[in-house]
Scaffold this motif. Structure first.
Motif, PDB file in Angstrom:
ATOM      1  N   VAL A 345      30.288  11.981 -30.246  1.00 47.27           N
ATOM      2  CA  VAL A 345      29.338  12.672 -29.366  1.00 47.27           C
ATOM      3  C   VAL A 345      28.811  13.934 -30.052  1.00 47.27           C
ATOM      4  N   GLU A 346      29.699  14.659 -30.726  1.00 43.90           N
ATOM      5  CA  GLU A 346      29.309  15.880 -31.435  1.00 43.90           C
ATOM      6  C   GLU A 346      28.339  15.576 -32.571  1.00 43.90           C
ATOM      7  N   ILE A 347      28.643  14.522 -33.347  1.00 40.99           N
ATOM      8  CA  ILE A 347      27.789  14.163 -34.484  1.00 40.99           C
ATOM      9  C   ILE A 347      26.419  13.696 -34.010  1.00 40.99           C
ATOM     10  N   ILE A 348      26.422  12.887 -32.975  1.00 41.14           N
ATOM     11  CA  ILE A 348      25.153  12.370 -32.450  1.00 41.14           C
ATOM     12  C   ILE A 348      24.278  13.509 -31.943  1.00 41.14           C
ATOM     13  N   LYS A 349      24.884  14.471 -31.272  1.00 38.83           N
ATOM     14  CA  LYS A 349      24.134  15.636 -30.798  1.00 38.83           C
ATOM     15  C   LYS A 349      23.490  16.364 -31.971  1.00 38.83           C
ATOM     16  N   ASP A 350      24.260  16.625 -33.037  1.00 44.02           N
ATOM     17  CA  ASP A 350      23.742  17.329 -34.211  1.00 44.02           C
ATOM     18  C   ASP A 350      22.621  16.536 -34.888  1.00 44.02           C
ATOM     19  N   MET A 351      22.795  15.221 -34.958  1.00 36.37           N
ATOM     20  CA  MET A 351      21.779  14.373 -35.593  1.00 36.37           C
ATOM     21  C   MET A 351      20.463  14.420 -34.819  1.00 36.37           C
ATOM     22  N   ARG A 352      20.567  14.336 -33.510  1.00 36.42           N
ATOM     23  CA  ARG A 352      19.353  14.339 -32.687  1.00 36.42           C
ATOM     24  C   ARG A 352      18.632  15.675 -32.767  1.00 36.42           C
ATOM     25  N   GLU A 353      19.398  16.760 -32.845  1.00 38.53           N
ATOM     26  CA  GLU A 353      18.779  18.081 -32.954  1.00 38.53           C
ATOM     27  C   GLU A 353      17.996  18.236 -34.247  1.00 38.53           C
ATOM     28  N   GLU A 354      18.368  17.473 -35.273  1.00 36.21           N
ATOM     29  CA  GLU A 354      17.668  17.519 -36.557  1.00 36.21           C
ATOM     30  C   GLU A 354      16.578  16.458 -36.665  1.00 36.21           C
ATOM     31  N   GLY A 355      16.310  15.786 -35.531  1.00 35.74           N
ATOM     32  CA  GLY A 355      15.187  14.862 -35.510  1.00 35.74           C
ATOM     33  C   GLY A 355      15.511  13.419 -35.816  1.00 35.74           C
ATOM     34  N   PHE A 356      16.783  13.074 -35.967  1.00 36.99           N
ATOM     35  CA  PHE A 356      17.174  11.689 -36.220  1.00 36.99           C
ATOM     36  C   PHE A 356      17.411  10.950 -34.907  1.00 36.99           C
ATOM     37  N   CYS A 357      17.249   9.630 -34.945  1.00 37.83           N
ATOM     38  CA  CYS A 357      17.625   8.774 -33.817  1.00 37.83           C
ATOM     39  C   CYS A 357      19.044   8.278 -34.065  1.00 37.83           C
ATOM     40  N   ALA A 358      19.989   8.766 -33.268  1.00 37.64           N
ATOM     41  CA  ALA A 358      21.398   8.412 -33.428  1.00 37.64           C
ATOM     42  C   ALA A 358      21.936   7.868 -32.108  1.00 37.64           C
ATOM     43  N   LEU A 359      22.650   6.750 -32.174  1.00 35.07           N
ATOM     44  CA  LEU A 359      23.126   6.067 -30.974  1.00 35.07           C
ATOM     45  C   LEU A 359      24.598   5.716 -31.091  1.00 35.07           C
ATOM     46  N   MET A 360      25.208   5.425 -29.935  1.00 27.45           N
ATOM     47  CA  MET A 360      26.563   4.878 -29.878  1.00 27.45           C
ATOM     48  C   MET A 360      26.630   3.920 -28.694  1.00 27.45           C
ATOM     49  N   ASP A 361      27.719   3.188 -28.592  1.00 28.05           N
ATOM     50  CA  ASP A 361      27.864   2.202 -27.525  1.00 28.05           C
ATOM     51  C   ASP A 361      28.340   2.888 -26.246  1.00 28.05           C
ATOM     52  N   LEU A 362      27.486   2.963 -25.261  1.00 31.34           N
ATOM     53  CA  LEU A 362      27.851   3.615 -23.995  1.00 31.34           C
ATOM     54  C   LEU A 362      28.854   2.794 -23.195  1.00 31.34           C
ATOM     55  N   ASN A 363      29.019   1.518 -23.544  1.00 33.78           N
ATOM     56  CA  ASN A 363      30.009   0.680 -22.858  1.00 33.78           C
ATOM     57  C   ASN A 363      31.378   0.717 -23.528  1.00 33.78           C
TER      58      ASN A 363
END
Length: 449
Positions: A345-363
């Protein structure tokens, strides 16, 4: 389980797997318009009915047969817009654009509504790209909006379009033409459809736009408007053709074009294709020098065009014109366990703030299911984070196309990802011994950037 209801006939859903095509056409249209000095305007989806009765014309098919009109709770007659021009003119007047420097150039992407038989490329809810230019009588403007439309077709990769051009004159010379038309059609009055019998008295030019096969056949031998042009209108028409030739834009004169709306004067034009069957017109427009005054403003020479985006899409697909691929996620994070999920969750947040599309499995499914999901999404990279990776602070980043794997530090994940991604992009480039323009990789155009 049965659906409670389905989409209304003549409407269409645009699904996530296809919407990037619409976005590409829309973005290209706005970009081309901006290069010609046109700025976007947005107007309400519904207006007072009078606007379209006065602007579009109460003898047109649009007003007589096709408008979605209803009384609101205040008893006012309201109409869903059947086209974009009348609303743009109303906004131009109401918001004081008429007091700004001329010409005023606006463009729009808008939904429109007409009750007519749905068919390929023609829906009851459809979408238009249009431009309007207020405050110039110069034939340069006529040639420019035609050039704008052609530039859009060229940029979208559309080929084999025919530009058909006509002039329907001004009120002065058109009065003589209307008289000649009336005399011609009076010979066949008993054979005309009921709608055209009414139009014969009120607006004979509308008979040329009738869809009845019998009336269309009669219109084939009717007088043509360009034989009745006054000196000023003929000179204007000749100049438009000169400016088109100067730009290398090919055209042919079609004296049968009158357009389906009453507000047109002088230049009218259509871009026509043979690739989409009988409904071949993909763009139509022209000059409407009397519309602004008809809607309450000062005499203002104006012009514009509209093109249906559904029909444009149909044409591109029929011709195999290229669409960009849909954007794919930059990164998919496979997380195993609570600690790993928090880190993900922390990495995805940082990636999105830098303009990348980052995802994980919500299930939060199994590793195998998550990997399968990432592959289906088409993610460029994935990384698996479990307890071991959290403790060591190191994970393995995998390029899903090449299969190449690289270790990456979790605490500096974004910068590490950026470097790895950039390195792999550069390794794919063939420089062939020439000096590589790194600025082009980042979209830089000049030294000052």
């Amino acid at each position: 389980m049965a659906l409670v209801t389905k989409a209304i006939k003549g409407t269409k859903d645009v699904l996530p797997s296809e919407v990037h095509k619409n976005q590409y056409i829309e973005a290209t249209a706005l970009d081309i318009a901006e290069k010609f000095g046109y700025k976007e305007i947005r107007t309400p989806v519904f207006e007072h009915t009078e606007l379209f009765q006065r602007g579009v014309g109460d003898t047109t098919d649009v007003v007589q047969k096709e408008m979605y009109t209803f009384d609101d709770k205040g008893g006012r007659s309201i109409t869903l817009r059947p086209e974009g021009t009348a609303g743009a003119v109303r906004s131009y007047l109401e918001n004081g654009l008429c007091n700004e420097v001329m010409p005023q150039k606006v463009c729009y992407l808008t939904s429109c509504y007409r009750y007519e038989k749905p068919q390929a490329g023609r829906l009851r809810e459809f979408h238009q790209f249009g431009v309007e230019c207020f405050g110039t009588k110069s034939p340069l403007a006529d040639a420019e909006i035609i050039a704008l439309a052609k530039a859009l077709f060229d940029n979208l990769g559309i080929k084999d379009l025919s530009l058909e051009l006509n002039s329907i004159g001004c009120p002065k010379c058109r009065a003589e033409y209307q008289k000649a038309l009336k005399e011609y059609f009076m010979q066949y009055k008993d054979s005309l459809c009921d709608t055209c019998k009414d139009r014969l008295e009120r607006n004979p030019m509308r008979l040329l736009d009738c869809k009845s096969p019998q009336d269309k056949a009669l219109a084939e031998n009717a007088p043509v408007v360009i034989d009745y042009l006054c000196e000023e209108c003929q000179e204007h028409f000749d100049k438009v053709q000169e400016y088109l030739k100067a730009q290398g834009i090919e055209y042919k004169i079609n004296p049968k074009i009158v357009r389906g709306l009453d507000y047109y004067t002088k230049t009218v034009f259509e871009f026509v294709s043979d690739s989409i069957g009988a409904q071949g017109t993909v763009c139509g427009g022209g000059r409407y020098d009397g519309l602004v005054s008809e809607l309450g403003g000062q005499e203002t020479p104006s012009l514009g065009f509209g093109m249906g985006l559904e029909r444009l899409m149909l044409l591109m697909e029929a011709q195999g014109a290229p669409f960009p691929e849909a954007e794919k996620p930059d990164l998919f994070v496979v997380a195993l366990g609570d600690k790993a999920t928090l880190k993900a969750v922390e990495i995805i947040k940082d990636m999105r703030e830098e303009g990348f599309c980052a995802l994980m499995d919500l299930n939060q499914r199994s590793v195998r299911a998550q990997m399968k999901y990432a592959d289906k999404l088409g993610a460029r990279f994935n990384v698996v984070i479990g307890d071991n990776e959290v403790e060591s602070g190191i994970a393995t980043l995998k390029n899903m196309q090449s299969g190449e794997q690289t270790e990456i530090a979790l605490d500096t994940f974004v910068s590490g990802f950026y470097n790895i991604s950039l390195s792999e992009q550069l390794s794919d480039l063939e420089i062939n011994g020439e000096e590589f323009d790194f600025g082009s990789l980042f979209g830089l155009k000049g030294e000052e950037e």
